[in-house]
Motif scaffolding. Structure first.
Motif, PDB file in Angstrom:
ATOM      1  N   SER A 219      -1.663 -85.183   8.254  1.00  0.00           N
ATOM      2  CA  SER A 219      -2.737 -84.761   7.351  1.00  0.00           C
ATOM      3  C   SER A 219      -3.618 -83.709   8.014  1.00  0.00           C
ATOM      4  O   SER A 219      -4.071 -82.767   7.356  1.00  0.00           O
ATOM      5  CB  SER A 219      -3.576 -85.966   6.920  1.00  0.00           C
ATOM      6  OG  SER A 219      -4.160 -86.610   8.042  1.00  0.00           O
ATOM      7  N   THR A 220      -3.849 -83.857   9.319  1.00  0.00           N
ATOM      8  CA  THR A 220      -4.605 -82.839  10.050  1.00  0.00           C
ATOM      9  C   THR A 220      -3.815 -81.541  10.116  1.00  0.00           C
ATOM     10  O   THR A 220      -4.371 -80.448   9.955  1.00  0.00           O
ATOM     11  CB  THR A 220      -4.940 -83.319  11.472  1.00  0.00           C
ATOM     12  OG1 THR A 220      -5.629 -84.567  11.408  1.00  0.00           O
ATOM     13  CG2 THR A 220      -5.805 -82.299  12.201  1.00  0.00           C
ATOM     14  N   ALA A 221      -2.514 -81.639  10.337  1.00  0.00           N
ATOM     15  CA  ALA A 221      -1.669 -80.448  10.424  1.00  0.00           C
ATOM     16  C   ALA A 221      -1.699 -79.650   9.128  1.00  0.00           C
ATOM     17  O   ALA A 221      -1.659 -78.418   9.136  1.00  0.00           O
ATOM     18  CB  ALA A 221      -0.235 -80.848  10.756  1.00  0.00           C
ATOM     19  N   ALA A 222      -1.807 -80.338   8.004  1.00  0.00           N
ATOM     20  CA  ALA A 222      -1.800 -79.659   6.706  1.00  0.00           C
ATOM     21  C   ALA A 222      -3.014 -78.752   6.522  1.00  0.00           C
ATOM     22  O   ALA A 222      -2.970 -77.816   5.730  1.00  0.00           O
ATOM     23  CB  ALA A 222      -1.751 -80.689   5.582  1.00  0.00           C
ATOM     24  N   GLN A 248       0.255 -66.460  -0.332  1.00  0.00           N
ATOM     25  CA  GLN A 248      -0.249 -66.010  -1.616  1.00  0.00           C
ATOM     26  C   GLN A 248      -1.395 -65.031  -1.358  1.00  0.00           C
ATOM     27  O   GLN A 248      -2.307 -65.330  -0.588  1.00  0.00           O
ATOM     28  CB  GLN A 248      -0.765 -67.178  -2.460  1.00  0.00           C
ATOM     29  CG  GLN A 248       0.315 -68.177  -2.859  1.00  0.00           C
ATOM     30  CD  GLN A 248       0.573 -69.215  -1.781  1.00  0.00           C
ATOM     31  OE1 GLN A 248      -0.353 -69.654  -1.115  1.00  0.00           O
ATOM     32  NE2 GLN A 248       1.824 -69.588  -1.619  1.00  0.00           N
ATOM     33  N   LYS A 249      -1.330 -63.887  -2.004  1.00  0.00           N
ATOM     34  CA  LYS A 249      -2.342 -62.857  -1.791  1.00  0.00           C
ATOM     35  C   LYS A 249      -3.196 -62.712  -3.044  1.00  0.00           C
ATOM     36  O   LYS A 249      -2.675 -62.526  -4.140  1.00  0.00           O
ATOM     37  CB  LYS A 249      -1.696 -61.525  -1.433  1.00  0.00           C
ATOM     38  CG  LYS A 249      -2.675 -60.469  -0.931  1.00  0.00           C
ATOM     39  CD  LYS A 249      -1.930 -59.259  -0.421  1.00  0.00           C
ATOM     40  CE  LYS A 249      -2.895 -58.209   0.125  1.00  0.00           C
ATOM     41  NZ  LYS A 249      -3.650 -58.696   1.295  1.00  0.00           N
ATOM     42  N   LEU A 250      -4.504 -62.817  -2.873  1.00  0.00           N
ATOM     43  CA  LEU A 250      -5.448 -62.632  -3.959  1.00  0.00           C
ATOM     44  C   LEU A 250      -6.484 -61.615  -3.510  1.00  0.00           C
ATOM     45  O   LEU A 250      -7.368 -61.921  -2.718  1.00  0.00           O
ATOM     46  CB  LEU A 250      -6.118 -63.952  -4.341  1.00  0.00           C
ATOM     47  CG  LEU A 250      -7.137 -63.894  -5.496  1.00  0.00           C
ATOM     48  CD1 LEU A 250      -6.450 -63.413  -6.774  1.00  0.00           C
ATOM     49  CD2 LEU A 250      -7.801 -65.246  -5.703  1.00  0.00           C
ATOM     50  N   GLY A 251      -6.333 -60.384  -3.979  1.00  0.00           N
ATOM     51  CA  GLY A 251      -7.196 -59.304  -3.512  1.00  0.00           C
ATOM     52  C   GLY A 251      -6.933 -59.046  -2.042  1.00  0.00           C
ATOM     53  O   GLY A 251      -5.791 -58.830  -1.627  1.00  0.00           O
ATOM     54  N   SER A 252      -7.978 -59.079  -1.245  1.00  0.00           N
ATOM     55  CA  SER A 252      -7.833 -58.865   0.196  1.00  0.00           C
ATOM     56  C   SER A 252      -7.638 -60.171   0.950  1.00  0.00           C
ATOM     57  O   SER A 252      -7.486 -60.176   2.175  1.00  0.00           O
ATOM     58  CB  SER A 252      -9.075 -58.147   0.744  1.00  0.00           C
ATOM     59  OG  SER A 252     -10.240 -58.933   0.514  1.00  0.00           O
ATOM     60  N   HIS A 253      -7.620 -61.290   0.234  1.00  0.00           N
ATOM     61  CA  HIS A 253      -7.506 -62.600   0.875  1.00  0.00           C
ATOM     62  C   HIS A 253      -6.064 -63.103   0.792  1.00  0.00           C
ATOM     63  O   HIS A 253      -5.436 -63.044  -0.267  1.00  0.00           O
ATOM     64  CB  HIS A 253      -8.449 -63.608   0.215  1.00  0.00           C
ATOM     65  CG  HIS A 253      -8.324 -64.990   0.758  1.00  0.00           C
ATOM     66  ND1 HIS A 253      -8.747 -65.342   2.025  1.00  0.00           N
ATOM     67  CD2 HIS A 253      -7.796 -66.121   0.205  1.00  0.00           C
ATOM     68  CE1 HIS A 253      -8.520 -66.617   2.232  1.00  0.00           C
ATOM     69  NE2 HIS A 253      -7.934 -67.115   1.138  1.00  0.00           N
ATOM     70  N   VAL A 256      -2.179 -69.529   2.791  1.00  0.00           N
ATOM     71  CA  VAL A 256      -0.864 -70.054   3.157  1.00  0.00           C
ATOM     72  C   VAL A 256      -0.733 -71.463   2.621  1.00  0.00           C
ATOM     73  O   VAL A 256      -1.707 -72.220   2.586  1.00  0.00           O
ATOM     74  CB  VAL A 256      -0.672 -70.039   4.697  1.00  0.00           C
ATOM     75  CG1 VAL A 256      -1.757 -70.839   5.386  1.00  0.00           C
ATOM     76  CG2 VAL A 256       0.706 -70.549   5.083  1.00  0.00           C
ATOM     77  N   SER A 257       0.453 -71.798   2.158  1.00  0.00           N
ATOM     78  CA  SER A 257       0.723 -73.165   1.719  1.00  0.00           C
ATOM     79  C   SER A 257       2.000 -73.651   2.376  1.00  0.00           C
ATOM     80  O   SER A 257       2.920 -72.870   2.631  1.00  0.00           O
ATOM     81  CB  SER A 257       0.840 -73.231   0.194  1.00  0.00           C
ATOM     82  OG  SER A 257       1.898 -72.412  -0.264  1.00  0.00           O
ATOM     83  N   TYR A 258       2.032 -74.941   2.672  1.00  0.00           N
ATOM     84  CA  TYR A 258       3.163 -75.541   3.372  1.00  0.00           C
ATOM     85  C   TYR A 258       3.983 -76.410   2.423  1.00  0.00           C
ATOM     86  O   TYR A 258       3.452 -76.999   1.478  1.00  0.00           O
ATOM     87  CB  TYR A 258       2.679 -76.411   4.537  1.00  0.00           C
ATOM     88  CG  TYR A 258       1.866 -75.667   5.568  1.00  0.00           C
ATOM     89  CD1 TYR A 258       2.168 -74.351   5.917  1.00  0.00           C
ATOM     90  CD2 TYR A 258       0.797 -76.273   6.215  1.00  0.00           C
ATOM     91  CE1 TYR A 258       1.440 -73.672   6.862  1.00  0.00           C
ATOM     92  CE2 TYR A 258       0.061 -75.609   7.181  1.00  0.00           C
ATOM     93  CZ  TYR A 258       0.377 -74.308   7.490  1.00  0.00           C
ATOM     94  OH  TYR A 258      -0.350 -73.631   8.436  1.00  0.00           O
ATOM     95  N   ASP A 259       5.288 -76.484   2.708  1.00  0.00           N
ATOM     96  CA  ASP A 259       6.134 -77.481   2.065  1.00  0.00           C
ATOM     97  C   ASP A 259       5.956 -78.797   2.822  1.00  0.00           C
ATOM     98  O   ASP A 259       4.949 -78.988   3.482  1.00  0.00           O
ATOM     99  CB  ASP A 259       7.590 -77.020   2.072  1.00  0.00           C
ATOM    100  CG  ASP A 259       7.786 -75.748   1.253  1.00  0.00           C
ATOM    101  OD1 ASP A 259       6.949 -75.495   0.362  1.00  0.00           O
ATOM    102  OD2 ASP A 259       8.757 -75.014   1.517  1.00  0.00           O
TER     103      ASP A 259
END
Length: 375
Positions: A219-222, A248-253, A256-259
């Motif tokens: 959970s910490t790693a996530a 995922q890019k939103l504007g200049s931001h 990251v999402s993990y499986d």
């Protein structure tokens, strides 16, 4: 009787005077292009203590700066060159910026370059100014307004009048920064900008389209990403996790999402991190097999020493070695199969003149050598 009296006086004087010398590494170590020579800037600080005024003991200090060169494979001393001895109890700014094109770039009474093999001086601020047809006064007084980027082939500086210049190391030309068309983009970066304050490592990195994370639990790693992790010291053991990831890019931001995050091995590590090359600001990646080198501790607290472990992308240990140094590290340089680590020997204590240990690590087999700085 005269000889005996002189001998007695000499013995009394010697008993009242004590001398000790500390050695510290200043700046970054440098490896030559062939990979067979390592050069470091060593400050030798000699303290002389004597009694005066009825038993009051006074200590004076004098620091001498040396370029010292060693064999990479054995740590055997090759040669040294004396650079500077400031007046007694006076400190001067002296530092080694790094190596570029067979030159060692330093600050020794100004920007100076030395031959990476012979250690002879090649150029200095006066010669550079003459070659460019400018006044030497464009160089600032002291090193506070000098910003070296040796890995990228330049040194930025701000003159005392506020003008900004760039010294290009390829041809030693000086250009006003306002005349440059664009910033240098030769520096290679990882998938993310690593923003932690400790420059020698990170607890999250990407390799071969996967993310690798040191954390207390899954959970910490996530919640850890390569863009915001730190290696602030912890007193518990961590586990190694891995996952596929997407950006995922939103504007200049960019987020990251993990499986599904998976624990790779049952082995745990105390206060671990992936080692970074501090010159290139990149985590050290290896192939055959693919993997990392990590630094961790043997025990918690002030008696701890650093361990180095090489692992593959499944978390399997390839080799592990005791360093004999603490994890108070100022530089890690990787070149030609060797990693150079500059650090304190002890966790709590180190000479004020710089780190007091150099480890030459053979990344193929884990063999570690500590050259003798006092040679």
């Amino acid at each position: 009787m005269i000889i005996a009296f002189a001998t007695t006086v000499a013995l009394m004087l010697n008993s009242c005077i004590q001398k000790h010398t500390n050695y510290g590494i200043t700046g970054t170590p440098v490896i030559n292009a062939q990979g067979n020579k390592v050069t470091i800037l060593v400050a030798a600080n000699e303290g002389t203590t004597h009694s005066e005024n009825g038993g009051f003991r006074k200590t004076t200090y004098r620091t001498t700066y040396w370029l010292k060169q060693y064999e990479t494979v054995s740590g055997k001393f090759i040669q040294k060159k004396k650079l500077l001895t400031p007046p007694e109890n006076e400190q001067q700014s002296v530092s080694c910026y790094g190596g570029y094109d067979n030159k060692i770039w330093m600050y020794v009474n100004g920007i100076t370059a030395y031959d990476i093999n012979s250690l002879e001086e090649i150029t200095n601020e006066k010669k550079i100014a003459i070659a460019n047809g400018v006044k030497k006064t464009i160089f600032p007084y002291g090193d506070r307004l000098i910003y070296p980027s040796i890995e990228n082939g330049y040194i930025d500086l701000i003159a005392d009048n506020g003008d900004q210049y760039r010294l290009l190391l390829d041809d030693l030309s000086i250009t006003k920064k306002e005349l440059l068309k664009k910033e240098d983009t030769r520096k290679k970066t990882n998938n993310f900008s690593l923003l932690n304050g400790d420059v020698y490592g990170t607890r999250c990195d990407t390799l071969l389209n996967k993310v690798y994370i040191f954390a207390k639990d899954s959970s910490t790693a996530a919640g850890i990403t390569p863009a915001n992790t730190s290696i602030s010291e912890v007193a518990f053991r961590m586990k190694l996790y891995s996952s596929n990831f997407s950006l995922q890019k939103l504007g200049s931001h960019t987020s990251v999402s993990y499986d599904a995050i998976q624990r790779l091995t049952e082995t745990t590590f105390l206060n671990p991190c992936f080692i970074k090359d501090t010159d290139k600001d990149q985590v050290m990646h290896f192939s055959n097999p693919d993997g990392f080198m990590i630094i961790h501790q043997d025990v918690p607290g002030e008696n701890s020493k650093a361990l180095i472990t090489k692992i593959d992308t499944n978390g399997k240990i390839i080799w592990e070695a005791k360093t004999g140094i603490s994890n108070k590290i100022s530089a890690c340089i990787f070149q030609n199969n060797y990693c150079l680590i500059v650090a304190n020997k002890d966790y709590m204590l180190s000479p004020h003149i710089g780190k007091d240990a150099l480890c030459i690590v053979n990344t193929s087999n884990g063999n570690i050598i500590q050259p003798l700085l006092s040679e």
